[in-house]
Motif scaffolding. Structure first.
Motif, PDB file in Angstrom:
ATOM      1  N   GLN A  42       0.886  -1.199   0.121  1.00 56.92           N
ATOM      2  CA  GLN A  42      -0.029  -0.056  -0.089  1.00 56.92           C
ATOM      3  C   GLN A  42       0.879   1.284  -0.168  1.00 56.92           C
ATOM      4  O   GLN A  42       1.869   1.289   0.334  1.00 56.92           O
ATOM      5  CB  GLN A  42      -0.792   0.008   1.228  1.00 56.92           C
ATOM      6  N   VAL A  43       0.045   2.207  -0.472  1.00 57.70           N
ATOM      7  CA  VAL A  43       1.066   3.492  -0.650  1.00 57.70           C
ATOM      8  C   VAL A  43      -0.143   4.628   0.217  1.00 57.70           C
ATOM      9  O   VAL A  43      -1.014   4.671  -0.283  1.00 57.70           O
ATOM     10  CB  VAL A  43       1.189   3.938  -1.962  1.00 57.70           C
ATOM     11  N   GLN A  44       0.554   5.310   1.199  1.00 60.85           N
ATOM     12  CA  GLN A  44      -0.057   6.517   2.006  1.00 60.85           C
ATOM     13  C   GLN A  44       0.667   7.825   1.065  1.00 60.85           C
ATOM     14  O   GLN A  44       1.652   7.939   0.843  1.00 60.85           O
ATOM     15  CB  GLN A  44      -0.355   6.608   3.100  1.00 60.85           C
ATOM     16  N   LEU A  45      -0.439   8.612   0.696  1.00 60.39           N
ATOM     17  CA  LEU A  45       0.001  10.049  -0.173  1.00 60.39           C
ATOM     18  C   LEU A  45      -0.558  11.258   0.627  1.00 60.39           C
ATOM     19  O   LEU A  45      -1.723  11.296   1.003  1.00 60.39           O
ATOM     20  CB  LEU A  45      -0.585   9.802  -1.582  1.00 60.39           C
ATOM     21  N   VAL A  46       0.204  12.080   1.041  1.00 57.02           N
ATOM     22  CA  VAL A  46      -0.117  13.500   1.763  1.00 57.02           C
ATOM     23  C   VAL A  46       0.326  14.440   0.663  1.00 57.02           C
ATOM     24  O   VAL A  46       1.359  14.833   0.526  1.00 57.02           O
ATOM     25  CB  VAL A  46       0.544  13.415   3.273  1.00 57.02           C
ATOM     26  N   GLU A  47      -0.825  15.251   0.345  1.00 61.29           N
ATOM     27  CA  GLU A  47      -0.509  16.699  -0.350  1.00 61.29           C
ATOM     28  C   GLU A  47      -0.526  17.452   0.610  1.00 61.29           C
ATOM     29  O   GLU A  47      -1.158  17.700   1.633  1.00 61.29           O
ATOM     30  CB  GLU A  47      -1.650  16.785  -1.251  1.00 61.29           C
ATOM     31  N   SER A  48       0.403  18.665   0.031  1.00 61.13           N
ATOM     32  CA  SER A  48       0.288  20.072   0.785  1.00 61.13           C
ATOM     33  C   SER A  48       0.502  21.323  -0.262  1.00 61.13           C
ATOM     34  O   SER A  48       1.177  20.773  -1.518  1.00 61.13           O
ATOM     35  CB  SER A  48       1.380  19.997   1.834  1.00 61.13           C
ATOM     36  N   GLY A  49       0.545  22.286   0.098  1.00 58.39           N
ATOM     37  CA  GLY A  49       0.926  23.374  -0.748  1.00 58.39           C
ATOM     38  C   GLY A  49      -0.210  24.069  -1.440  1.00 58.39           C
ATOM     39  O   GLY A  49       0.226  24.906  -2.044  1.00 58.39           O
ATOM     40  N   GLY A  50      -1.235  23.908  -0.976  1.00 54.59           N
ATOM     41  CA  GLY A  50      -2.624  24.632  -1.826  1.00 54.59           C
ATOM     42  C   GLY A  50      -2.544  25.739  -1.166  1.00 54.59           C
ATOM     43  O   GLY A  50      -1.979  26.242  -0.155  1.00 54.59           O
ATOM     44  N   GLY A  51      -3.573  26.788  -1.763  1.00 52.14           N
ATOM     45  CA  GLY A  51      -4.062  27.690  -1.277  1.00 52.14           C
ATOM     46  C   GLY A  51      -4.468  28.737  -2.016  1.00 52.14           C
ATOM     47  O   GLY A  51      -4.889  28.582  -3.151  1.00 52.14           O
ATOM     48  N   LEU A  52      -4.469  30.099  -1.824  1.00 51.00           N
ATOM     49  CA  LEU A  52      -5.262  31.114  -2.643  1.00 51.00           C
ATOM     50  C   LEU A  52      -4.025  32.028  -3.265  1.00 51.00           C
ATOM     51  O   LEU A  52      -3.151  32.343  -2.665  1.00 51.00           O
ATOM     52  CB  LEU A  52      -6.044  32.094  -1.802  1.00 51.00           C
ATOM     53  N   VAL A  53      -4.098  32.169  -4.349  1.00 50.06           N
ATOM     54  CA  VAL A  53      -3.235  32.852  -5.369  1.00 50.06           C
ATOM     55  C   VAL A  53      -3.772  33.542  -6.304  1.00 50.06           C
ATOM     56  O   VAL A  53      -4.975  33.348  -7.024  1.00 50.06           O
ATOM     57  CB  VAL A  53      -2.289  31.487  -6.043  1.00 50.06           C
ATOM     58  N   GLN A  54      -3.292  34.864  -6.615  1.00 47.71           N
ATOM     59  CA  GLN A  54      -3.909  35.831  -7.608  1.00 47.71           C
ATOM     60  C   GLN A  54      -3.488  35.266  -8.902  1.00 47.71           C
ATOM     61  O   GLN A  54      -2.549  34.398  -9.367  1.00 47.71           O
ATOM     62  CB  GLN A  54      -3.285  37.214  -7.565  1.00 47.71           C
ATOM     63  N   PRO A  55      -4.430  35.481 -10.148  1.00 49.42           N
ATOM     64  CA  PRO A  55      -4.236  35.130 -11.462  1.00 49.42           C
ATOM     65  C   PRO A  55      -2.922  35.495 -11.764  1.00 49.42           C
ATOM     66  O   PRO A  55      -2.372  36.848 -11.464  1.00 49.42           O
ATOM     67  CB  PRO A  55      -5.162  35.690 -12.140  1.00 49.42           C
ATOM     68  N   GLY A  56      -1.960  34.675 -12.586  1.00 51.97           N
ATOM     69  CA  GLY A  56      -0.622  34.935 -12.827  1.00 51.97           C
ATOM     70  C   GLY A  56       0.380  34.467 -11.813  1.00 51.97           C
ATOM     71  O   GLY A  56       1.646  34.448 -12.220  1.00 51.97           O
TER      72      GLY A  56
END
Length: 119
Positions: A1-15
């Motif tokens: 099995q593989v557990q995956l943990v994402e991070s780094g998302g958020g709110l950003v302006q266009p461009g």
């Protein structure tokens, strides 16, 4: 099995830019395909970019030239560098690992990380 943990998302302006990370619970060197998918509200989940164990990459047409998938085998981590972000890139981004175990394909997903592109 593989557990995956994402991070780094958020709110950003266009461009703007963001870098997503996906940490795996085991060596990614042995995983057949690792990639990023996304799902916007009311839409189906779609492929963004994938990385095979043979160092081959694949990108959705909508992100070519703007997004880059990469990996650090020593850290068991896959990254998605996103640049020139557009409002239509807003979605929950999921990390995926596909392996062949006991002659059967197994697909694993992370919990997702929200990316919102808005002014």
């Amino acid at each position: 099995q593989v557990q995956l943990v994402e991070s780094g998302g958020g709110l950003v302006q266009p461009g703007g830019s963001l870098r997503l990370s996906c940490a795996a619970s085991r060596s990614i060197f042995s995983i057949n395909v690792m990639g990023w998918y996304r799902q916007a509200p009311g839409k189906q989940r779609e492929l963004v970019a994938t990385f095979t164990s043979g160092d081959s990459t694949n990108y959705a047409d909508s992100v070519k030239g703007r997004f880059t998938i990469s990996r650090d085998n020593a850290k068991n981590t896959v990254y998605l560098q996103m640049s020139s972000l557009k409002p239509e890139d807003t979605a929950v981004y999921y990390c995926n690992a596909f392996t062949v175990e006991n002659h059967q394909g197994q697909s694993y997903w992370g919990q997702g990380t929200q990316v919102t592109v808005s002014s």
